[in-house]
Enzyme design. Structure first.
Site, short mmCIF file in Angstrom:
data_model
loop_
_atom_site.label_atom_id
_atom_site.label_comp_id
_atom_site.label_asym_id
_atom_site.label_seq_id
_atom_site.Cartn_x
_atom_site.Cartn_y
_atom_site.Cartn_z
N GLU A 247 7.79 49.40 26.09
CA GLU A 247 7.54 48.16 27.15
C GLU A 247 8.06 48.96 28.64
O GLU A 247 8.89 49.41 28.65
CB GLU A 247 8.40 47.03 26.87
CG GLU A 247 8.02 46.03 27.95
CD GLU A 247 8.69 44.47 27.43
OE1 GLU A 247 9.26 44.27 26.29
OE2 GLU A 247 8.57 43.27 28.00
N ASN B 151 1.41 37.65 24.17
CA ASN B 151 2.64 38.03 23.65
C ASN B 151 3.42 36.81 23.61
O ASN B 151 3.59 36.29 24.76
CB ASN B 151 3.15 39.24 24.28
CG ASN B 151 4.76 39.46 23.88
OD1 ASN B 151 5.04 39.89 22.66
ND2 ASN B 151 5.67 39.19 24.58
N GLU B 152 4.32 36.35 22.43
CA GLU B 152 5.02 35.15 22.59
C GLU B 152 4.55 34.20 23.67
O GLU B 152 5.23 33.82 24.44
CB GLU B 152 6.34 35.73 23.12
CG GLU B 152 7.04 36.75 22.11
CD GLU B 152 8.52 37.00 22.06
OE1 GLU B 152 9.36 36.66 23.30
OE2 GLU B 152 9.15 37.74 21.26
N GLN C 265 13.20 49.07 20.67
CA GLN C 265 12.04 49.55 21.09
C GLN C 265 12.00 51.25 21.27
O GLN C 265 13.07 51.55 20.77
CB GLN C 265 11.69 49.24 22.69
CG GLN C 265 11.41 47.95 22.85
CD GLN C 265 10.95 47.40 24.08
OE1 GLN C 265 10.43 48.25 24.90
NE2 GLN C 265 10.92 45.99 24.47
N TYR D 201 14.29 39.26 15.56
CA TYR D 201 15.39 40.19 16.02
C TYR D 201 16.64 39.86 15.18
O TYR D 201 16.92 38.53 14.71
CB TYR D 201 15.79 40.05 17.17
CG TYR D 201 14.66 40.63 18.34
CD1 TYR D 201 14.54 42.31 18.44
CD2 TYR D 201 13.68 40.15 18.71
CE1 TYR D 201 13.68 42.77 19.33
CE2 TYR D 201 12.73 40.65 19.65
CZ TYR D 201 12.86 42.10 19.83
OH TYR D 201 11.95 42.65 20.47
N GLU E 128 7.72 43.24 16.74
CA GLU E 128 8.92 43.26 17.19
C GLU E 128 9.87 42.99 16.27
O GLU E 128 9.83 41.88 15.62
CB GLU E 128 9.13 42.51 18.69
CG GLU E 128 8.21 42.79 19.70
CD GLU E 128 8.43 41.78 20.83
OE1 GLU E 128 9.62 41.50 20.92
OE2 GLU E 128 7.53 41.62 21.59
O1 AHR Z 1 11.72 43.43 23.41
C1 AHR Z 1 12.22 42.68 24.39
C2 AHR Z 1 11.69 41.33 24.47
O2 AHR Z 1 11.76 40.74 23.48
C3 AHR Z 1 10.14 41.32 24.60
O3 AHR Z 1 9.60 41.65 25.78
C4 AHR Z 1 9.58 39.95 24.23
O4 AHR Z 1 8.32 40.12 23.56
C5 AHR Z 1 10.67 39.58 23.27
O5 AHR Z 1 11.31 38.59 23.55
#
Ligand code: AHR
Length: 547
Positions: free
Chosen positions: A52, A209-210, A395, A282, A345
């Site tokens: 990103e 995305n999201e 990432q 996450y 992600e």
């Molecule tokens: O990876 C960082 C951020 O986390 C990304 O931009 C987003 O899609 C997610 O919330």
């Protein structure tokens, strides 16, 4: 603040510890590998990455520029490309993340000196950080540079389209720019002027995305309508296109259910336009039940207690139930399970403070703990090889659970990189069912006790080689384990282990090899029996030749 608020704010605002002595447990563990129970082929794209325009990922991490004194190939950091060729070739997602929904792909094409400078999505969230291309993007790294990077890494591009701030027309014209035949369209000629006359044949396209947050703050129903509109017509040029829908935030099963219901409101044929459903997860909250606040719940990347160690590993293991729960909901409408899961992600997200350069927004150091998260997660994907067809760790470099850290000409590989290298023999293999019987580990939470699996792993077969990968989550205890093969016999075996004597161990520019894999001896017993002592805090790969 929750994660949604964190993203919205960004959008709007524009002790180390000493370990107890190590000991070997008396408790036996057992791993049964059921070779007659195949799960599915492990897709190489499960080893995917995410790039990103955020902090030091692109500018510094990947793109150093052609005139740089840092060794490069056409502006791309050479050391990074070299190391990418040593781990599984896979898909790379770009340009975001949240950045994708404010990105105009036209800004990143044509002569670099003529490209506009734009305010980065993340700029407002990093006021205390130095100014630079991470705040005001010069667009020197655009579609051609990204695809060239991916090809240098022998991977596949996965482009995330802007759904929040560009219309559907831009989506199909980006496809036209990338994929239309040489000389056929004005956009193909523009592409050729950037050094790429032949079609890029980009297959994977993320439709937003999201979209529940930074990607538009939509309801699932609103997004489903947008999704139908974006995918109603696109040019294909003979390239089979695989569209990926913006899926839930973690365990939001209703997002999945409501999207699938509205997508198919005009008929189940709409499922044919959806190749993959993207899940994000996450591992970040180490407060052990004290808070769910997005900022307060995070812990330090390098300084943590043993209880925090276990809590983070427990969070990584939630991936399993997220996969099975969303899969079940998808199956309520997609009964034949045509649509697969894409975890585009995943990884650890610690609080700021350990980044190796102040410009590396969301950058963090990465320890043996992060390596265990990688091992647990990749093993989970293998155990669900019938469901998960792509995954992208967040990432690639200088950000969240990175495989690489850079600062100018300094470069290192993290323990997570080593896990990707060690797990390579799984790629393309047939995942087979694996039963692990091992004691659970108990640890203290604020108001109760938590448990995490002691051993976890996965197995796959390629030709006559069985690859078994195993994580021992115990911070101090080794685990003596019997490995039983059902349906075959082992003729020989080898082991490679990633571990450290300190659960905070990590690599630095000065000491880049503190955490590196080691080969260890392994003998096969007379009747083909294999036993192995998995060290504490370790990721292990066993390679067994089948007799
Ligand atoms: O990876 C960082 C951020 O986390 C990304 O931009 C987003 O899609 C997610 O919330």
């Amino acid at each position: 603040m929750d994660r949604r608020d964190f993203l919205r704010t960004t959008l709007l605002a524009g002790a180390s510890m000493t370990l107890a002595p190590r000991r070997t447990t008396a408790a036996d563990a057992r791993i049964d590998i059921l070779l007659d129970e195949p799960i599915g082929r492990i897709d190489p794209n499960v080893y995917g990455h995410f790039v990103e325009h955020l902090g030091g990922v692109v500018y510094d991490g990947i793109w150093v520029g052609e005139g740089s004194r840092i060794r490069n190939t056409g502006g791309l950091r050479q050391a990074l490309v070299d190391h990418m060729r040593r781990i599984p070739a896979s898909v790379i997602r770009w340009p975001g993340g949240c950045f994708a929904d404010s990105y105009d792909w036209r800004d990143g094409i044509g002569p670099p000196e003529a490209r506009p400078r734009r305010t980065n999505f993340w700029a407002e969230g990093m006021p205390e950080r130095p100014d630079g291309p991470w705040k005001y993007d010069p667009n020197h790294f655009g579609t051609n540079e990204f695809v060239r990077f991916v090809r240098e890494c022998r991977g596949e591009p996965y482009l995330a389209a802007n759904l929040r701030s560009l219309p559907a027309r831009d989506f199909y014209q980006w496809i036209e720019y990338c994929n239309s035949p040489a000389g056929s369209t004005t956009l193909a000629e523009l592409r050729a002027r950037g050094g790429m006359p032949e079609p890029m044949q980009v297959r994977f396209w993320g439709v937003g995305n999201e979209t529940w947050g930074c990607g538009g703050n939509l309801t699932a129903e609103e997004y489903a309508v947008e999704y139908r509109k974006f995918t109603a017509w696109v040019p294909r040029y003979g390239t089979p296109l695989s569209f990926i829908g913006s899926g839930p935030n973690g365990g939001d099963l209703n997002w999945t259910r409501r999207f699938f219901q509205t997508l198919t409101a005009k008929g189940e044929g709409a499922l044919g336009s959806l190749w993959g459903w993207a899940l994000h997860h996450y591992s970040w909250n180490v407060s052990r039940g004290a808070t769910t606040d997005w900022d307060k719940g995070k812990g330090d990347a390098l300084v943590y207690t043993t209880d925090e160690w276990y809590e983070l590993l427990h969070q990584a293991n939630l991936m399993e139930s997220l996969i099975t729960a969303h899969w079940a909901v998808m199956g309520e409408i997609d009964r034949r399970h045509r649509v697969k899961l894409v975890v585009d992600e995943w990884g650890t997200w610690h609080k700021p403070g350990s980044e190796v350069h102040p410009s590396h927004h969301l950058g963090q150091q990465s320890t043996i703990r992060d390596a265990l998260v990688a091992g647990l997660t990749l093993d989970t994907f293998h155990r669900h090889a019938d469901k998960v067809v792509m995954a992208n760790i967040a990432q690639l470099v200088n950000c969240l659970q990175a495989l690489f850290l850079t600062d100018g000409d300094k470069f290192l590989v993290t323990p997570t990189y080593h896990v990707f290298a060690m797990y390579a023999p799984h790629v393309g293999g047939q995942a087979v069912r694996t039963q692990v019987s091992a004691p659970q580990v108990s640890y203290a939470r604020v108001n109760d006790r938590g448990t995490v699996v002691g051993l976890a792993g996965s197995a796959s077969v390629t030709d006559r080689t069985l690859t078994l990968t195993v994580v021992n989550t115990h911070a101090t205890d080794a685990c003596e384990t019997t490995i039983a093969l059902r349906g075959a016999r082992a003729a020989s075996a080898r082991a490679t282990v990633l571990t450290a004597t300190d659960i905070h161990a990590h690599n630095t520019f000065d000491r880049p090899n503190v955490v590196t894999p080691q080969d260890v001896g392994l003998t096969v017993g007379a009747a083909g029996a294999v036993t192995h002592r998995f060290p504490p805090a370790s990721v292990t790969r066993l390679s067994l030749q089948l007799g």
